[in-house]
Design a protein around this motif. Structure first.
Motif, mmCIF file in Angstrom:
data_model
loop_
_atom_site.group_PDB
_atom_site.id
_atom_site.type_symbol
_atom_site.label_atom_id
_atom_site.label_comp_id
_atom_site.label_asym_id
_atom_site.label_seq_id
_atom_site.Cartn_x
_atom_site.Cartn_y
_atom_site.Cartn_z
ATOM 1 N N ALA A 40 34.706 25.793 39.406
ATOM 2 C CA ALA A 40 33.357 25.267 39.615
ATOM 3 C C ALA A 40 32.924 25.457 41.061
ATOM 4 C CB ALA A 40 33.308 23.795 39.234
ATOM 5 N N GLU A 41 33.836 25.287 41.996
ATOM 6 C CA GLU A 41 33.513 25.493 43.409
ATOM 7 C C GLU A 41 33.185 26.957 43.673
ATOM 8 O OE1 GLU A 41 36.792 23.786 45.625
ATOM 9 O OE2 GLU A 41 36.634 21.919 44.485
ATOM 10 N N HIS A 42 33.966 27.845 43.097
ATOM 11 C CA HIS A 42 33.713 29.286 43.217
ATOM 12 C C HIS A 42 32.317 29.632 42.690
ATOM 13 C CE1 HIS A 42 35.134 33.620 42.851
ATOM 14 N NE2 HIS A 42 34.042 33.621 42.099
ATOM 15 N N ARG A 43 31.995 29.134 41.517
ATOM 16 C CA ARG A 43 30.710 29.475 40.899
ATOM 17 C C ARG A 43 29.547 28.864 41.664
ATOM 18 N NH1 ARG A 43 33.053 28.860 34.751
ATOM 19 N NH2 ARG A 43 33.818 31.008 34.571
ATOM 20 N N ALA A 44 29.780 27.717 42.301
ATOM 21 C CA ALA A 44 28.716 27.108 43.094
ATOM 22 C C ALA A 44 28.307 28.024 44.235
ATOM 23 C CB ALA A 44 29.178 25.753 43.633
ATOM 24 N N VAL A 45 29.275 28.697 44.847
ATOM 25 C CA VAL A 45 28.965 29.612 45.951
ATOM 26 C C VAL A 45 28.252 30.856 45.439
ATOM 27 C CG1 VAL A 45 29.963 31.026 47.796
ATOM 28 C CG2 VAL A 45 30.888 28.748 47.323
ATOM 29 N N ARG A 293 44.061 44.879 32.175
ATOM 30 C CA ARG A 293 43.467 45.019 30.846
ATOM 31 C C ARG A 293 43.737 43.800 29.970
ATOM 32 N NH1 ARG A 293 45.107 51.314 29.401
ATOM 33 N NH2 ARG A 293 44.190 52.257 31.281
ATOM 34 N N GLY A 294 44.803 43.079 30.295
ATOM 35 C CA GLY A 294 45.137 41.866 29.551
ATOM 36 C C GLY A 294 44.651 40.628 30.275
ATOM 37 N N ARG A 295 45.242 39.493 29.944
ATOM 38 C CA ARG A 295 44.809 38.221 30.512
ATOM 39 C C ARG A 295 45.731 37.718 31.614
ATOM 40 N NH1 ARG A 295 40.054 38.503 29.863
ATOM 41 N NH2 ARG A 295 39.951 36.328 30.568
ATOM 42 N N ARG A 296 46.863 38.356 31.816
ATOM 43 C CA ARG A 296 47.826 37.883 32.813
ATOM 44 C C ARG A 296 47.474 38.475 34.169
ATOM 45 N NH1 ARG A 296 53.744 38.803 30.508
ATOM 46 N NH2 ARG A 296 54.265 36.980 31.804
ATOM 47 N N ALA A 297 47.346 37.623 35.159
ATOM 48 C CA ALA A 297 46.900 38.066 36.480
ATOM 49 C C ALA A 297 48.058 38.589 37.312
ATOM 50 C CB ALA A 297 46.224 36.913 37.218
ATOM 51 N N PRO A 298 47.893 39.775 37.903
ATOM 52 C CA PRO A 298 48.872 40.225 38.898
ATOM 53 C C PRO A 298 48.837 39.279 40.103
ATOM 54 C CG PRO A 298 47.427 42.021 38.192
ATOM 55 C CD PRO A 298 46.820 40.749 37.697
ATOM 56 N N ARG A 299 49.993 39.006 40.671
ATOM 57 C CA ARG A 299 50.075 38.094 41.812
ATOM 58 C C ARG A 299 50.738 38.792 42.998
ATOM 59 N NH1 ARG A 299 46.707 33.699 40.856
ATOM 60 N NH2 ARG A 299 47.003 32.960 38.722
ATOM 61 N N LYS A 300 50.549 38.196 44.153
ATOM 62 C CA LYS A 300 51.120 38.737 45.381
ATOM 63 C C LYS A 300 52.616 38.974 45.218
ATOM 64 C CE LYS A 300 51.871 37.693 50.283
ATOM 65 N NZ LYS A 300 51.674 36.711 51.376
ATOM 66 N N GLY A 325 35.348 37.545 34.909
ATOM 67 C CA GLY A 325 35.979 37.153 33.658
ATOM 68 C C GLY A 325 37.211 37.952 33.295
ATOM 69 N N GLU A 326 37.892 38.528 34.283
ATOM 70 C CA GLU A 326 39.106 39.289 34.047
ATOM 71 C C GLU A 326 39.989 39.221 35.288
ATOM 72 O OE1 GLU A 326 37.674 43.184 33.132
ATOM 73 O OE2 GLU A 326 36.393 43.265 34.891
ATOM 74 N N SER A 365 25.114 40.837 42.206
ATOM 75 C CA SER A 365 25.622 41.632 41.088
ATOM 76 C C SER A 365 26.818 40.923 40.487
ATOM 77 C CB SER A 365 26.045 43.031 41.553
ATOM 78 O OG SER A 365 26.706 43.720 40.526
ATOM 79 N N THR A 366 26.934 40.936 39.185
ATOM 80 C CA THR A 366 28.091 40.344 38.526
ATOM 81 C C THR A 366 28.908 41.392 37.800
ATOM 82 O OG1 THR A 366 26.706 39.841 36.601
ATOM 83 C CG2 THR A 366 26.988 38.094 38.211
#
Length: 369
Positions: A40-45, A293-300, A325-326, A365-366
């Motif tokens: 929500a904080e991200h989207r507010a910005v 391409r999937g839902r699992r996020a790559p991390r540092k 959204g990805e 742009s989104t």
């Protein structure tokens, strides 16, 4: 995990506690990670306005007739020709070209400059500036503890700030700064930020921080935002983070930021030899954007692998993107590695990714550019 009792508090610490912020140790400071929902904080910005406490950042001043020449020698940028009221992104590099910190330098007057350093590197930047400016007619003064820094970011930021100042905000361009009064408080008002949106950063006396924050936060629609939102916002905008995309083992050219290195300036500067050589030779790796391409996020720290499972790079930052959204990530790929058939090793499972141009998000742009 309990907070480190030795961690520093910003002038806004009690405000964050009253707001119920989740506080974490960051760069030696106790900082708000989130207040409620980081999404929500991200989207507010992205859609309105978010308010950040950045008082952990370092403010180091150089003054004197030789301050501009001293900065030209100490940093990779060509700072001395800057006009008063302007700002510039630049870097402090080691003799071997590795990045010690990325900085914003503001020219406040003919003989007055402010260097804003990342919190974790502020002492290093100060000490290097003291050493590198020896022989120049310039004085280095670390005023970090005297300042608070509040950022108002988002498409509504100008309209909100206009309620509190008579400054000509329409004329204050990106990467510009002026001395002003906001809500009756003396500030240095800069049109800079780390979110990919329009916005402002306000440097004020530490004693005025709570009043400044409360005035801005009282406006309907202004959302307090923590470090988590700041990180996902800058990731979408393809902005590097020191300790992730930038390190002492990384050069500006590897990070795709060779443009900030001004090899043609007349003053010799620390790291010039190593950086000049790299400008003529392709770096051993390159920074790219990845979309899972999937839902699992790559991390540092996760490995990037070829279709044969051979490691060919490493993720530096990654997270689900609230705007797109990805899952997205930035990663270093070895030179010569193709951009098709790649995957990220997410806890032993190869998750396919696509290589895309940075940034992932551009203002208004989104969709990816």
């Amino acid at each position: 995990m309990p907070a480190d009792p030795t961690a520093k508090r910003t002038p806004l610490h009690d405000v964050h506690v009253d707001l119920g912020a989740h506080l974490v140790d960051f760069a030696g400071y106790l900082m708000p990670l989130r207040y409620a929902s980081e999404t929500a904080e991200h989207r507010a910005v992205r859609t309105g306005a978010g308010l950040f406490d950045l008082s952990h950042m370092g403010e180091i001043f150089l003054t004197g007739p030789g301050a501009g020449d001293a900065l030209d020698h100490a940093l990779v940028g060509n700072l001395s020709p800057m006009q008063t009221g302007k700002a510039r992104y630049t870097m402090l590099c080691a003799p071997d070209g590795g990045v010690l910190d990325d900085l914003i330098v503001y020219r406040l007057a003919d003989e007055s400059w402010m260097v804003v350093a990342n919190a974790a590197n502020a002492d290093v930047v100060r000490d290097e500036l003291v050493e590198r400016t020896r022989g120049f007619d310039a004085a280095v003064d670390d005023r970090s503890s005297a300042y608070a820094l509040v950022a108002l970011q988002g498409p509504d930021a100008q309209g909100i700030l206009a309620r509190f100042t008579a400054a000509p905000l329409d004329d204050l361009k990106y990467y510009a700064v002026l001395a002003d009064r906001v809500a009756g408080i003396d500030v240095l008002l800069a049109r800079t930020g780390y979110t990919g949106e329009d916005g402002f950063e306000l440097f004020a006396d530490a004693g005025d921080a709570v009043r400044l924050w409360n005035e801005l936060a009282a406006v309907d629609g202004v959302v307090p935002c923590g470090l988590a939102a700041r990180d996902s916002l800058r990731l979408e905008a393809g902005m590097p983070l020191y300790g992730n995309e930038l390190t002492a083992e990384t050069t500006p050219f590897e990070a795709g930021l060779g443009r900030v290195v001004k090899l043609d300036k007349t003053v010799d500067f620390v790291g010039k030899g190593a950086l000049a050589a790299q400008a003529q030779t392709p770096a051993g790796r390159r920074l790219v954007g990845l979309v899972a391409r999937g839902r699992r996020a790559p991390r540092k720290g996760y490995a990037v692998v070829t279709s044969d499972g051979v490691p060919c790079g490493v993720v530096t930052s990654g997270a689900p993107s609230p705007t797109l959204g990805e899952p997205i990530a930035m990663a270093y790929l070895d030179t010569g590695v193709g951009e098709s058939g790649l995957a990220v090793d997410v806890r032993g499972r190869a998750e396919p990714v696509d290589v895309v141009a940075l940034p992932f998000y551009k203002r208004s742009s989104t969709t990816r550019p």
